[in-house]
Write a protein that holds these residues in place. Structure first.
Motif, PDB file in Angstrom:
ATOM      1  N   LYS A   1      20.552  50.218  32.960  1.00 56.85           N
ATOM      2  CA  LYS A   1      21.287  50.305  31.694  1.00 56.85           C
ATOM      3  C   LYS A   1      20.700  49.396  30.619  1.00 56.85           C
ATOM      4  N   ASN A   2      19.627  48.697  30.936  1.00 58.59           N
ATOM      5  CA  ASN A   2      19.021  47.763  29.976  1.00 58.59           C
ATOM      6  C   ASN A   2      20.053  46.765  29.446  1.00 58.59           C
ATOM      7  N   THR A   3      20.845  46.249  30.341  1.00 55.15           N
ATOM      8  CA  THR A   3      21.940  45.378  29.918  1.00 55.15           C
ATOM      9  C   THR A   3      22.008  44.138  30.794  1.00 55.15           C
ATOM     10  N   VAL A   4      22.295  43.012  30.159  1.00 56.07           N
ATOM     11  CA  VAL A   4      22.528  41.760  30.868  1.00 56.07           C
ATOM     12  C   VAL A   4      23.944  41.299  30.535  1.00 56.07           C
ATOM     13  N   TYR A   5      24.567  40.673  31.521  1.00 53.80           N
ATOM     14  CA  TYR A   5      25.964  40.255  31.389  1.00 53.80           C
ATOM     15  C   TYR A   5      26.099  38.757  31.626  1.00 53.80           C
ATOM     16  N   LEU A   6      27.110  38.177  30.999  1.00 53.12           N
ATOM     17  CA  LEU A   6      27.505  36.806  31.291  1.00 53.12           C
ATOM     18  C   LEU A   6      29.011  36.812  31.518  1.00 53.12           C
ATOM     19  N   GLN A   7      29.397  36.646  32.758  1.00 54.44           N
ATOM     20  CA  GLN A   7      30.811  36.568  33.106  1.00 54.44           C
ATOM     21  C   GLN A   7      31.252  35.116  32.960  1.00 54.44           C
ATOM     22  N   MET A   8      32.177  34.869  32.067  1.00 50.41           N
ATOM     23  CA  MET A   8      32.614  33.497  31.791  1.00 50.41           C
ATOM     24  C   MET A   8      34.020  33.294  32.339  1.00 50.41           C
ATOM     25  N   ASN A   9      34.133  32.446  33.335  1.00 48.57           N
ATOM     26  CA  ASN A   9      35.406  32.171  33.992  1.00 48.57           C
ATOM     27  C   ASN A   9      35.815  30.720  33.777  1.00 48.57           C
ATOM     28  N   SER A  10      37.076  30.454  33.967  1.00 48.29           N
ATOM     29  CA  SER A  10      37.614  29.091  33.835  1.00 48.29           C
ATOM     30  C   SER A  10      37.151  28.455  32.535  1.00 48.29           C
ATOM     31  N   LEU A  11      37.322  29.175  31.472  1.00 51.86           N
ATOM     32  CA  LEU A  11      36.814  28.715  30.181  1.00 51.86           C
ATOM     33  C   LEU A  11      37.524  27.451  29.705  1.00 51.86           C
ATOM     34  N   LYS A  12      36.734  26.614  29.031  1.00 56.24           N
ATOM     35  CA  LYS A  12      37.229  25.345  28.509  1.00 56.24           C
ATOM     36  C   LYS A  12      37.018  25.324  26.992  1.00 56.24           C
ATOM     37  N   PRO A  13      37.793  24.529  26.288  1.00 54.49           N
ATOM     38  CA  PRO A  13      37.583  24.442  24.833  1.00 54.49           C
ATOM     39  C   PRO A  13      36.151  24.065  24.464  1.00 54.49           C
ATOM     40  N   GLU A  14      35.511  23.261  25.287  1.00 52.77           N
ATOM     41  CA  GLU A  14      34.124  22.863  24.991  1.00 52.77           C
ATOM     42  C   GLU A  14      33.121  23.991  25.185  1.00 52.77           C
ATOM     43  N   ASP A  15      33.556  25.124  25.693  1.00 54.05           N
ATOM     44  CA  ASP A  15      32.692  26.304  25.778  1.00 54.05           C
ATOM     45  C   ASP A  15      32.664  27.074  24.464  1.00 54.05           C
TER      46      ASP A  15
END
Length: 124
Positions: A76-90
């Protein structure tokens, strides 16, 4: 020439999750190392994660290790970033980048193509 288009950013509460996607143009996607970087206001753009096209090996910054897995779908010519447990500093603008080399680096200067960025805001 590679064009990159990110999507999936937004506003989320601390502890929540988001998944960023980056769609790439071109027929040689597998040859590129794909990376994610982020830039918060007043700060330098910093490495978040990268993934090789040949074997899918991944690399993460210490600040996100265990929370932000990176993956790719070469069909699919696609890259993903799964972001878990997000923090305000993210909170930052997240950029997708492509590097036409077999060697992974964490320096933004080594990446050849960039997307326009997508805003991620984590509320406390």
């Amino acid at each position: 020439q590679v064009q990159l288009v990110e999507s999936g950013g937004g506003l989320v509460q601390a502890g929540g999750s988001l998944r960023l996607s980056c769609a790439a143009s071109g027929r040689t996607f597998r040859r590129y190392i794909m990376g994610w970087f982020r830039q918060a206001p007043g700060k330098e753009r910093e490495f978040v994660a990268a993934i090789r096209g040949s074997d899918g090996r991944t690399y993460n910054a210490d600040s996100v290790k265990g929370r932000f897995p990176i993956s790719r779908d070469n069909a699919k010519n696609t890259v993903y970033l799964q972001m878990n447990s997000l923090k305000p500093e993210d909170t930052a603008v997240y950029y997708c980048a492509a590097r036409s080399s077999a060697i992974v680096t964490m320096s933004r200067y080594d990446y050849d193509y960039w997307g326009q960025g997508t805003q991620v805001t984590v509320a406390s």
